[in-house]
Design an enzyme around this catalytic site. Structure first.
Site, mmCIF file in Angstrom:
data_model
loop_
_atom_site.group_PDB
_atom_site.id
_atom_site.type_symbol
_atom_site.label_atom_id
_atom_site.label_comp_id
_atom_site.label_asym_id
_atom_site.label_seq_id
_atom_site.Cartn_x
_atom_site.Cartn_y
_atom_site.Cartn_z
ATOM 1 N N ALA A 2 0.798 -1.149 0.072
ATOM 2 C CA ALA A 2 0.083 0.089 0.052
ATOM 3 C C ALA A 2 0.869 1.283 -0.148
ATOM 4 O O ALA A 2 1.905 1.342 0.365
ATOM 5 C CB ALA A 2 -0.837 -0.140 1.183
ATOM 6 N N THR A 56 -6.334 -0.832 8.614
ATOM 7 C CA THR A 56 -5.840 0.303 9.568
ATOM 8 C C THR A 56 -7.166 0.612 10.507
ATOM 9 O O THR A 56 -8.065 0.887 10.060
ATOM 10 C CB THR A 56 -5.151 1.447 8.680
ATOM 11 O OG1 THR A 56 -5.033 2.606 9.827
ATOM 12 C CG2 THR A 56 -5.937 2.043 7.633
ATOM 13 N N ASP A 57 -6.708 1.440 11.570
ATOM 14 C CA ASP A 57 -7.730 1.738 12.305
ATOM 15 C C ASP A 57 -8.201 2.973 12.224
ATOM 16 O O ASP A 57 -9.406 3.662 12.267
ATOM 17 C CB ASP A 57 -7.267 2.361 14.052
ATOM 18 C CG ASP A 57 -6.047 2.932 14.139
ATOM 19 O OD1 ASP A 57 -5.445 3.473 12.934
ATOM 20 O OD2 ASP A 57 -5.599 3.156 15.346
ATOM 21 N N GLU A 58 -7.608 3.935 10.834
ATOM 22 C CA GLU A 58 -7.905 5.056 10.433
ATOM 23 C C GLU A 58 -9.065 5.049 9.614
ATOM 24 O O GLU A 58 -9.588 6.112 9.277
ATOM 25 C CB GLU A 58 -6.619 5.660 9.664
ATOM 26 C CG GLU A 58 -5.495 5.691 10.533
ATOM 27 C CD GLU A 58 -4.258 6.669 9.799
ATOM 28 O OE1 GLU A 58 -4.732 7.392 9.000
ATOM 29 O OE2 GLU A 58 -3.012 6.330 10.486
ATOM 30 N N TYR A 106 -5.676 8.735 2.313
ATOM 31 C CA TYR A 106 -4.864 7.308 2.811
ATOM 32 C C TYR A 106 -6.181 6.453 3.240
ATOM 33 O O TYR A 106 -6.254 5.278 2.906
ATOM 34 C CB TYR A 106 -3.746 7.633 3.678
ATOM 35 C CG TYR A 106 -3.745 6.380 4.356
ATOM 36 C CD1 TYR A 106 -3.132 5.213 3.797
ATOM 37 C CD2 TYR A 106 -3.840 6.373 5.888
ATOM 38 C CE1 TYR A 106 -2.593 3.994 4.361
ATOM 39 C CE2 TYR A 106 -3.372 5.079 6.369
ATOM 40 C CZ TYR A 106 -3.000 3.941 5.824
ATOM 41 O OH TYR A 106 -2.659 2.890 6.497
ATOM 42 N N LYS A 153 -7.832 2.943 2.102
ATOM 43 C CA LYS A 153 -7.944 1.632 2.764
ATOM 44 C C LYS A 153 -9.271 1.375 3.080
ATOM 45 O O LYS A 153 -9.593 -0.113 3.079
ATOM 46 C CB LYS A 153 -7.067 1.998 4.103
ATOM 47 C CG LYS A 153 -5.758 2.048 4.115
ATOM 48 C CD LYS A 153 -4.831 1.140 3.195
ATOM 49 C CE LYS A 153 -4.808 -0.349 4.170
ATOM 50 N NZ LYS A 153 -4.048 -1.244 3.642
ATOM 51 N N PRO A 186 -3.406 19.100 7.608
ATOM 52 C CA PRO A 186 -4.960 19.553 7.311
ATOM 53 C C PRO A 186 -5.862 18.198 7.647
ATOM 54 O O PRO A 186 -5.287 17.223 7.207
ATOM 55 C CB PRO A 186 -4.953 19.847 5.787
ATOM 56 C CG PRO A 186 -3.438 19.867 5.277
ATOM 57 C CD PRO A 186 -2.636 19.194 6.477
#
Ligand code: NAD
Ligand code: TYD
Length: 357
Positions: free
Chosen positions: A84, A135-137, A161, A165, A294
């Site tokens: 990734a 990811t947790d994002e 990003y 994901k 940002p």
């Protein structure tokens, strides 16, 4: 699990996972498929490069013909998908590559295994697995006091990003639901440890501090991440591969909530202690508050109840021990650091991201 194709195995977590897998699975063959972007380095794999159970193949996960051939050539039965674009700040300055690699690349892999495993070979689905590393994002951002994310939390990605994901996670789920692809999916919090490219917070701070350079802290430094040592992440992925329920997702996290500034200060304290002759003591004097990112997510927190009760996993390392080990790892690998830092992509990135902050 006989032949495991690890995508992105020359990156930070992928290379740690290959080391881990070769150590704990004595009969498994590992094929590392990696494009060697700026983030991938064969320096991360020198000590396994002559292992007869390890093969490196340079290539792009977006190249459908190439991926199709590779699966057949090595008779791959397990894919562990790390490849990734992984850095939020880069996704702000150049989002296109994130959509191409993270969305189209994941789609290409999924479609290749669907054709090879399900349509063509008609393999017993108990014998194959697609594991997607996420990811947790994807869950967005928590405010102070909000409950940690569970596997049932809604997706609300904020950065390009995270959105790329999240899209890849949805594609994986859809291939399970529609085509019966046996998959597992893990959403993990921020990792740290050996072989992490020094554009991410922890290695960046360690290396800048050693050199007496400014330590850039975005905004007020009170953003919170849930840090996990990479070795603990590898153990969790391996456990999910062995014992996880197909069609399931598992949250993985480190069960800690330090502010970024605390992480930076802790690294400074460790360096003050271990570098007895350092010129830059106290290293905290190097801290430099700079313009915020940002759309910066305020807080991440993972609820790891499911993986703990179903599979018995929890992190082994405390953050204090993990940070000390990591600082010592970077100090004791100057050759690795020198090779990575010579890369033009590294120097160019430091200018692009920090010069005008
Ligand atoms: P990384 O950036 O260090 O490594 C990515 C690797 O993928 C590199 O080796 C790169 O060469 C390779 N790659 C990129 N594009 C490719 C392509 N088109 N074809 C083949 N290979 C390609 O990333 P990382 O930090 O090791 O993260 C690995 C995975 O884990 C990612 O999917 C990331 O989203 C996920 N993740 C990372 C973290 C973290 O804290 N680093 C946390 C949770 C999940
Ligand atoms: P990072 O390592 O980029 O991971 P992520 O954005 O995926 O969480 O950043 C971790 C935290 O550190 C994040 O809140 C942004 C912050 N940060 C800084 O304050 N300064 C920096 O130079 C970097 C790279 C990150």
């Amino acid at each position: 699990m006989k032949t495991v194709m690890v995508t992105g195995g020359a990156g930070f977590i992928g290379s740690n996972f290959i080391h881990y897998l070769l150590r704990v699975e004595p009969d498994v063959q590992v094929i590392n498929l990696d494009a060697l972007t700026y983030a991938g380095s064969l320096e991360n794999l020198v000590d396994v490069s002559s292992n007869p159970r390890y093969t490196f193949v340079q290539g792009d996960i977006c190249d459908a013909v190439f991926v199709d051939d590779l699966l057949r050539q090595y008779q791959v039965d397990t894919v562990v998908h790390f490849a990734a674009e992984s850095h939020v700040d880069r996704s702000i300055l150049g989002p296109r590559q994130f959509v191409e690699t993270n969305v189209m690349g994941t789609f290409t892999l999924l479609d290749a295994v669907r054709k090879y495993w399900i349509q063509e070979k008609g393999l017993p689905l108990d014998d194959v697995r697609f594991h997607h590393v996420s990811t947790d994002e994807v869950f967005g951002s928590l405010s102070a006091g909000e409950a940690a994310w569970t596997e049932e939390s809604s997706y609300a990605p904020n950065s390009p990003y995270a959105a790329s994901k999240a899209s890849s996670d949805h594609l994986v789920r859809s291939y399970g639901h529609t085509f019966g692809l046996p998959y597992t999916l893990t959403n993990c919090s921020n990792n740290y440890g050996p072989f992490q490219f020094p554009e991410k917070l922890i290695p960046l701070i360690i290396l800048n501090a050693i050199e007496g350079k400014p330590l850039p802290v975005y905004g007020d430094g009170q953003q919170i991440r849930d840090w996990l040592h990479v070795e603990d992440h590898c153990e969790a992925i391996h456990l999910v591969l062995k014992k996880g329920k197909t069609g399931s997702t598992y949250n993985i996290g480190g069960e800690n909530q330090p502010a970024n500034l605390t992480i930076v200060e802790t690294i400074c304290d460790i360096l003050d202690e271990v570098l007895t002759d350092a010129q830059n003591k106290p290293h905290k004097n190097l801290i430099n508050f700079v313009t915020d990112r940002p759309g910066h997510d305020r807080r991440y927190d993972m609820d790891i109840h499911k993986i703990n009760t179903e599979l018995g996993w929890k992190p082994r390392r405390t953050l204090a021990q993990g940070l000390l080990d990591t600082v010592n790892w970077y100090l004791s690998h100057p050759d690795w650091v020198a090779v990575i830092r010579q890369k033009q992509e590294y120097k160019g990135w430091m200018d692009a991201n920090y010069k005008s902050r």
